[in-house]
Design an enzyme around this catalytic site. Sequence first.
Site, PDB file in Angstrom:
ATOM      1  N   HIS A 165       4.091   1.645 148.942  1.00 61.26           N
ATOM      2  CA  HIS A 165       3.971   3.115 149.080  1.00 61.26           C
ATOM      3  C   HIS A 165       2.714   3.567 148.329  1.00 61.26           C
ATOM      4  CE1 HIS A 165       5.057   7.228 149.581  1.00 61.26           C
ATOM      5  NE2 HIS A 165       6.002   7.357 148.689  1.00 61.26           N
ATOM      6  N   HIS A 201       1.737   1.261 158.651  1.00 64.45           N
ATOM      7  CA  HIS A 201       2.487   2.469 158.288  1.00 64.45           C
ATOM      8  C   HIS A 201       3.815   2.443 159.023  1.00 64.45           C
ATOM      9  CE1 HIS A 201       3.460   6.695 157.575  1.00 64.45           C
ATOM     10  NE2 HIS A 201       2.555   6.650 156.624  1.00 64.45           N
ATOM     11  N   ASP A 254      -4.330   5.247 152.132  1.00 64.62           N
ATOM     12  CA  ASP A 254      -4.672   4.585 150.863  1.00 64.62           C
ATOM     13  C   ASP A 254      -5.926   3.725 150.985  1.00 64.62           C
ATOM     14  OD1 ASP A 254      -1.198   4.327 150.521  1.00 64.62           O
ATOM     15  OD2 ASP A 254      -2.499   5.558 149.271  1.00 64.62           O
TER      16      ASP A 254
HETATM   17  C1  SDX Z   1       1.969   5.293 152.094  1.00 62.87           C
HETATM   18  O1  SDX Z   1       5.829   6.908 154.617  1.00 62.87           O
HETATM   19  C2  SDX Z   1       4.769   7.518 154.328  1.00 62.87           C
HETATM   20  O2  SDX Z   1       4.417   8.550 154.927  1.00 62.87           O
HETATM   21  C3  SDX Z   1       3.953   6.932 153.195  1.00 62.87           C
HETATM   22  C4  SDX Z   1       2.586   7.567 152.968  1.00 62.87           C
HETATM   23  C5  SDX Z   1       2.690   8.961 152.421  1.00 62.87           C
HETATM   24  O3  SDX Z   1       1.732   9.740 152.614  1.00 62.87           O
HETATM   25  O4  SDX Z   1       3.680   9.263 151.714  1.00 62.87           O
HETATM   26  O5  SDX Z   1       1.880   7.591 154.190  1.00 62.87           O
HETATM   27  C6  SDX Z   1       1.780   6.759 151.950  1.00 62.87           C
HETATM   28  O6  SDX Z   1       2.825   4.735 151.446  1.00 62.87           O
HETATM   29  C7  SDX Z   1       1.137   4.549 153.110  1.00 62.87           C
HETATM   30  C8  SDX Z   1       1.534   3.040 153.209  1.00 62.87           C
HETATM   31  C9  SDX Z   1       0.909   2.300 152.030  1.00 62.87           C
HETATM   32  N1  SDX Z   1       1.431   0.922 152.011  1.00 62.87           N
HETATM   33  C10 SDX Z   1       0.646  -0.133 152.256  1.00 62.87           C
HETATM   34  O7  SDX Z   1      -0.539  -0.079 152.564  1.00 62.87           O
HETATM   35  C11 SDX Z   1       1.355  -1.474 152.092  1.00 62.87           C
HETATM   36  C12 SDX Z   1       0.997  -2.403 153.239  1.00 62.87           C
HETATM   37  N2  SDX Z   1       1.703  -1.974 154.409  1.00 62.87           N
HETATM   38  C13 SDX Z   1       2.894  -2.648 154.820  1.00 62.87           C
HETATM   39  O8  SDX Z   1       3.655  -3.126 153.768  1.00 62.87           O
HETATM   40  C14 SDX Z   1       3.629  -1.917 155.923  1.00 62.87           C
HETATM   41  O9  SDX Z   1       2.714  -1.576 156.866  1.00 62.87           O
HETATM   42  C15 SDX Z   1       4.504  -0.739 155.583  1.00 62.87           C
HETATM   43  C16 SDX Z   1       5.488  -1.075 154.526  1.00 62.87           C
HETATM   44  C17 SDX Z   1       3.677   0.408 155.158  1.00 62.87           C
HETATM   45  C18 SDX Z   1       5.253  -0.343 156.837  1.00 62.87           C
HETATM   46  O10 SDX Z   1       5.821  -1.473 157.320  1.00 62.87           O
HETATM   47  P1  SDX Z   1       7.131  -1.472 158.254  1.00 62.87           P
HETATM   48  O11 SDX Z   1       7.140  -0.311 159.163  1.00 62.87           O
HETATM   49  O12 SDX Z   1       8.316  -1.659 157.390  1.00 62.87           O
HETATM   50  O13 SDX Z   1       6.871  -2.724 159.135  1.00 62.87           O
HETATM   51  P2  SDX Z   1       6.893  -4.218 158.631  1.00 62.87           P
HETATM   52  O14 SDX Z   1       6.522  -4.310 157.175  1.00 62.87           O
HETATM   53  O15 SDX Z   1       8.166  -4.803 159.070  1.00 62.87           O
HETATM   54  O16 SDX Z   1       5.666  -4.839 159.460  1.00 62.87           O
HETATM   55  C19 SDX Z   1       5.796  -5.065 160.860  1.00 62.87           C
HETATM   56  C20 SDX Z   1       4.896  -6.250 161.158  1.00 62.87           C
HETATM   57  C21 SDX Z   1       5.242  -7.465 160.290  1.00 62.87           C
HETATM   58  O17 SDX Z   1       4.814  -8.607 161.014  1.00 62.87           O
HETATM   59  P3  SDX Z   1       5.910  -9.717 161.365  1.00 62.87           P
HETATM   60  O18 SDX Z   1       6.445 -10.191 160.019  1.00 62.87           O
HETATM   61  O19 SDX Z   1       6.969  -9.009 162.200  1.00 62.87           O
HETATM   62  O20 SDX Z   1       5.141 -10.761 162.093  1.00 62.87           O
HETATM   63  O21 SDX Z   1       3.538  -5.932 160.829  1.00 62.87           O
HETATM   64  C22 SDX Z   1       3.098  -6.755 159.760  1.00 62.87           C
HETATM   65  C23 SDX Z   1       4.339  -7.340 159.104  1.00 62.87           C
HETATM   66  O22 SDX Z   1       4.032  -8.592 158.498  1.00 62.87           O
HETATM   67  N3  SDX Z   1       2.405  -5.920 158.813  1.00 62.87           N
HETATM   68  C24 SDX Z   1       1.430  -6.344 157.994  1.00 62.87           C
HETATM   69  C25 SDX Z   1       1.053  -5.213 157.262  1.00 62.87           C
HETATM   70  N4  SDX Z   1       1.797  -4.156 157.632  1.00 62.87           N
HETATM   71  C26 SDX Z   1       2.628  -4.600 158.586  1.00 62.87           C
HETATM   72  N5  SDX Z   1       0.867  -7.576 157.848  1.00 62.87           N
HETATM   73  C27 SDX Z   1      -0.116  -7.659 156.907  1.00 62.87           C
HETATM   74  N6  SDX Z   1      -0.522  -6.609 156.145  1.00 62.87           N
HETATM   75  C28 SDX Z   1       0.032  -5.396 156.309  1.00 62.87           C
HETATM   76  N7  SDX Z   1      -0.373  -4.379 155.567  1.00 62.87           N
END
Ligand code: SDX
Length: 378
Positions: free
Chosen positions: A222, A270, A321
């Site tokens: 997050h 996201h 971010d």
């Molecule tokens: C913020 O919710 C909000 O609005 C938050 C926010 C706000 O203003 O309040 O927008 C601020 O928190 C933005 C997000 C910041 N976080 C990050 O940058 C962390 C990295 N991102 C990931 O951890 C991920 O994208 C999430 C947690 C943000 C969202 O992920 P989901 O929807 O839970 O999906 P997932 O993690 O299950 O990913 C789906 C697929 C997976 O691949 P598979 O395992 O199915 O093969 O996409 C891949 C993930 O591995 N993936 C990534 C990735 N994000 C998703 N792979 C590598 N790097 C990434 N960043």
Amino acid sequence: MTETEIKKGLAGVVVDYTAVSKVNPDTNSLLYRGYPVQDLAAAKSFEEVALLLWTGELPTAGELAEFVKAERAGRALAPNVKAAIDLLPTNCHPMDVGRTAVSVIGANHALAEESSPAAELSKAKELFAAFPAVVAYDQRRRRGLEVVEPREDLDYSQNFLWMTFGEEAAPEVVDAFRVSMVLYAEHSFNASTFTARVITSTLSDLHSAVTGAIGALKGPLHGGANEAVMHTFHEIGIDKNESREDAAARAKTWMEEALAAKKKVMGFGHRVYKHGDSRVPTMKAALDKMIEHYGRGEMLGLYDGLEAAMDEAKAIKPNLDYPAGPTYHLMGFDTEMFTPIFIAARITGWTAHIMEQRASNALIRPLSAYNGPEQRAL
Ligand code: SDX
């Protein structure tokens, strides 16, 4: 209860109404009380956006003048807040300092246990005014620098930078900072905001809800992602003399290796936006201005290289971010202070949601599906 009925992470689950903001992944848009966030970022001060989120309307000139006067008078930290911060080691995470400072500010507040709309708004405005000094005080104490007290002749963003660096920032730096605060202010039921609503739903107090939200925001999935983005840049290596092309090539290789190792790269992806974060173009434009202002083309190379490699490999787009982290780095903030800056901005969204939850409350208590041992005798 079948597996399909479990919504892990509440993904895709609509739990309540909100009038504060609308996140629309289909149109890749974000509205604060009906106004497109990019329009607000282009034309409004962070002070005006705060009042919009709290009250639902942009302020009149008179309302803004009254708020600005009180905000500027409320910027200095109380002695016991400074004393509480000084009790914390300078190598603890600054998010812990933020959490602690909010708790002390709450304990100081005469209306801490009051929950009327007027009391809640008064507490929200006090946190809004005081929190920049928490960030500035903490960065300076970690660097062994003297405290720089707030100035009432500077606006919110100018003063934030003044207290942190002890000098008046260039107008283009102040504007890029203002844009980042407007973009970070609010984003519907993200994890930290929903945490604040859960705490409020028990009829607990505003400062407890904000303290809990800070705990949620700290996580790298997050708010902690903006700090993690900068750790990625440092891991790749930042060389001011490197060409943009060479930096991009190194970044691309780093990303390919990270993804091959199944790493999650912070700053990308996201939960709601699946075709790009609506705020990124505006924040990237601010980053571009900072790169030009400071003459740091190699940073653009790193940014472009990582983005291109992630897009090529997984078609995952940057979130807010990703451009925000390098922007704060160029401004001179220490990396671990990036998420506390996010707190300062999101205090507006969190407190708007706390007031909305309180106005139409129901205790938030979901169900669970039991998968432990069946009943058994001792
Ligand atoms: C913020 O919710 C909000 O609005 C938050 C926010 C706000 O203003 O309040 O927008 C601020 O928190 C933005 C997000 C910041 N976080 C990050 O940058 C962390 C990295 N991102 C990931 O951890 C991920 O994208 C999430 C947690 C943000 C969202 O992920 P989901 O929807 O839970 O999906 P997932 O993690 O299950 O990913 C789906 C697929 C997976 O691949 P598979 O395992 O199915 O093969 O996409 C891949 C993930 O591995 N993936 C990534 C990735 N994000 C998703 N792979 C590598 N790097 C990434 N960043």
